[in-house]
Design an enzyme around this catalytic site. Structure first.
Site, PDB file in Angstrom:
ATOM      1  N   HIS A 161      -5.724   6.469   7.365  1.00  0.00           N
ATOM      2  CA  HIS A 161      -5.029   5.556   6.469  1.00  0.00           C
ATOM      3  C   HIS A 161      -3.533   5.587   6.790  1.00  0.00           C
ATOM      4  CE1 HIS A 161      -8.203   5.268   3.058  1.00  0.00           C
ATOM      5  NE2 HIS A 161      -8.785   5.536   4.211  1.00  0.00           N
ATOM      6  N   ASP A 168      -2.391  -0.509   6.647  1.00  0.00           N
ATOM      7  CA  ASP A 168      -3.347  -0.959   5.637  1.00  0.00           C
ATOM      8  C   ASP A 168      -2.851  -2.208   4.924  1.00  0.00           C
ATOM      9  OD1 ASP A 168      -4.903   1.127   6.379  1.00  0.00           O
ATOM     10  OD2 ASP A 168      -4.823   2.204   4.475  1.00  0.00           O
ATOM     11  N   GLU A 174       0.784   5.765   0.410  1.00  0.00           N
ATOM     12  CA  GLU A 174       0.092   7.028   0.643  1.00  0.00           C
ATOM     13  C   GLU A 174       0.794   8.086  -0.196  1.00  0.00           C
ATOM     14  OE1 GLU A 174      -2.675   7.049   2.163  1.00  0.00           O
ATOM     15  OE2 GLU A 174      -2.543   5.114   3.190  1.00  0.00           O
ATOM     16  N   HIS A 209      -4.746  10.690   5.557  1.00  0.00           N
ATOM     17  CA  HIS A 209      -3.672   9.894   6.177  1.00  0.00           C
ATOM     18  C   HIS A 209      -2.949  10.592   7.322  1.00  0.00           C
ATOM     19  CE1 HIS A 209      -1.149  12.399   3.652  1.00  0.00           C
ATOM     20  NE2 HIS A 209      -1.521  11.801   2.536  1.00  0.00           N
ATOM     21  N   ASP A 264       0.855  -1.190   0.000  1.00  0.00           N
ATOM     22  CA  ASP A 264       0.000   0.000   0.000  1.00  0.00           C
ATOM     23  C   ASP A 264       0.888   1.235   0.000  1.00  0.00           C
ATOM     24  OD1 ASP A 264      -2.677   1.209   0.145  1.00  0.00           O
ATOM     25  OD2 ASP A 264      -1.992   1.975   2.070  1.00  0.00           O
TER      26      ASP A 264
END
Length: 246
Positions: free
Chosen positions: A154, A159, A9, A57, A7
């Site tokens: 997040h 995640d 960001e 986030h 994942d």
């Protein structure tokens, strides 16, 4: 198979407007088991993080000011994912940003993840299995009983860890004994309760296998002979083993 659940960001979206990766989180699976290996880094993107992205986030410009740039971790990151099956939720988003980061470094041979990894998109997989329902990560956690209580914001590594549990539950068969269906929001209907996923430790004692004794095998054979005589023929599994079943 070696898999990496991944994942990212970012400063915002889309990537075509110059947005950059600011966090990468990966966890490794071998044979559907978490190995404990992971890759996690925050990155200085050399641009401002959009306010809307910070609300998602919580990663601020001030926090990223002293973090490494993608060029500083590119080789280590590539070695971690190279040759693996990447498991990503909404893979097109993350793959597009990863490809862009390598392209900005002039590393054309790394600028297409599909050249050195296979990619499994869990969002597409969830849509196939649960058409017409919500299939974001929070909805899938609720549907499969995965604990996401720590996910107030997040975060790439958190995640990835949650997605690993969701993927294993989604592809591992039945996770509840309830015969009820699921509602549109992913919750059980008809009073069914979804059981939470509980991972057993890798170093747990193995289940003891008790072999039948010679006396027990002899008694079993005697019992089968009685059944065969009563039924007028051998049991089906004996016929299958001997190849006499028609």
């Amino acid at each position: 198979m070696r898999s990496v659940v991944l994942d990212t960001e970012t400063t915002g979206m889309p990537v075509t407007e110059g947005h950059r990766i600011i966090e990468i989180g990966c966890v490794e699976l071998m044979g559907r088991r978490l190995t404990g290996r992971h890759f996690h880094v925050y990155l200085q993107p050399d641009r401002e993080v959009d306010e809307g992205a910070v609300a998602v986030h919580g990663i601020t410009n001030e926090f990223l000011a002293d973090k490494p740039r993608f060029k500083d971790i590119a080789d280590e990151f590539f070695e971690f994912i190279n040759g693996a099956q990447l498991i990503i939720h909404n893979a097109a988003f993350d793959v597009g940003f990863i490809n862009n980061e390598f392209a900005l470094l002039g590393q054309a041979e790394r600028a297409d993840v599909n050249n050195y990894c296979t990619v499994l998109d869990t969002l597409l997989l969830a849509r196939e299995r649960h058409p017409g329902q919500r299939n974001n990560l929070d909805a899938l956690c609720k549907r499969y009983g995965v604990d996401n209580s720590g996910r107030d914001l997040h975060g790439a590594l958190l995640d990835a860890e949650i997605l690993a549990d969701v993927y294993l539950a989604m592809t591992g068969g039945q996770t509840t004994l309830s015969l009820a269906g699921s509602g549109a929001d992913g919750s059980a209907t008809g009073g069914g309760q979804v059981s939470e996923i509980r991972r057993l430790p890798a170093d747990r004692p193995r289940t003891r296998v008790i072999q039948a004794t010679a006396e027990e095998l002899e008694a079993h054979a005697t019992r089968l002979a009685v059944i065969e005589k009563s039924a007028g023929g051998p049991p089906l599994w004996v016929q299958l083993e001997s190849g006499t079943h028609q």
